[in-house]
Design a protein around this motif. Structure first.
Motif: not given
Length: 311
Positions: A36-37, A88-89, A145-150
């Motif tokens: 998280s933050l 992450r940053a 293929q790296t990606h981020i789910h939020v």
């Protein structure tokens, strides 16, 4: 960089109930590692519990949370080496832009969200290769293929809202309900003020990546270029294409100038270093040009005058 906010729908796209189904689905590649933050390695159970409890004054059929997908291109991933720490940053910077884009004066700490980095993607029915029959649905995609789910709560951070309320920092009666799918865009009058400009958000997260990692983004990789090519007029598309060609030419000229400058400044290689205690070798004498031997020419024989008989 693609910043996607999927619309609500059926199955896992249904946002009116618990976030537990989506959280469980995102555990498929690796368990845990939510952040998280301000926290790292948040357990999945805590993610679900925190999101589900951060709601107030929402109808049963109203969306309770939303999903944001941040998908860097393969070129962008190579630029940062697919570094999870950098991703992450970057995610935290992107969520600061998410908060600011509502136009309500809130920050990332006014949100409740949890994110997770994934490194694999599989094909679906929307992929061109599947439609052409070159690949089957569900096959792993090649390359980085790296990606981020939020997953972000629709309601602002209730704990922080209560603290600010008690400190007399806020005079509004209720916490904000924040929907990135609203049709309002920077509205100044009416029940809903602010809104969410999704096009502007895509541009902002793109700029956040460039600033964070000193990435020099070509025009053809910008959201503006892709959006114009898909939705612009023929005149707008042609103008951007000309601009892209001119940019590529300038880049080629700059690279050529740099290479020429390097070659001109390249130092001369020094001679061999003598061993310790050894006298440095005398400089080699330049070979002298061979002299052409002078050949003395024999004097020409004297001509004897022969007299004829007297008459």
């Amino acid at each position: 960089m693609v910043a996607k906010i999927p619309a609500s729908g059926k199955g896992l796209s249904q946002r009116t109930g618990s976030s537990g189904g989506l959280v469980a689905y995102l555990e498929k590649e690796v368990q845990g590692q939510w952040f998280s933050l301000e926290r790292e390695d948040v357990p999945a159970a805590e993610v679900t519990q925190t999101l589900d409890h951060n709601k107030r004054n929402l109808n049963r059929d109203a969306d309770k949370y939303y999903q944001v997908i941040l998908a860097p291109s393969q070129t962008e991933l190579r630029h940062i080496g697919s570094d999870p720490e950098k991703l992450r940053a970057y995610t935290r910077a992107a969520m600061e832009q998410y908060a600011a884009n509502f136009g309500k004066g809130i920050e990332g700490r006014d949100l409740v969200y949890f994110a997770k980095v994934e490194h694999e993607r599989t094909t679906n029915h929307q992929d061109r290769a599947v439609q052409l029959g070159d690949m089957e649905k569900g096959e792993a995609k090649e390359g980085p293929q790296t990606h981020i789910h939020v997953i972000v709560s629709r309601t602002e951070n209730l704990a922080r809202y209560s603290e600010r309320k008690q400190a007399s920092e806020l005079d509004r009666k209720n916490p904000y309900h924040l929907s990135p799918l609203t049709n309002h865009k920077n509205t100044q009058r009416g029940v809903v003020t602010g809104g969410f400009e999704r096009k502007q958000y895509s541009e902002r997260v793109e700029q956040a990546f460039d600033q964070a990692f000193a990435y020099e983004r070509p025009l053809t990789e910008t959201f503006r270029y892709a959006h114009t090519m898909q939705h612009g007029t023929p005149e707008q598309c042609a103008a951007l294409q000309v601009q892209a060609i001119q940019e590529q030419q300038r880049q080629v000229e700059r690279q050529a100038a740099v290479q020429q400058s390097v070659s001109e400044q390249r130092p001369q290689l020094p001679g061999p270093v003598p061993a310790q205690g050894q006298q440095p070798a005398a400089p080699l004498e330049q070979p002298r040009p061979a002299l052409t031997p002078t050949i003395e020419q024999a004097p020409a024989p004297e001509r004897q005058r022969v007299r004829g008989p007297r008459m």
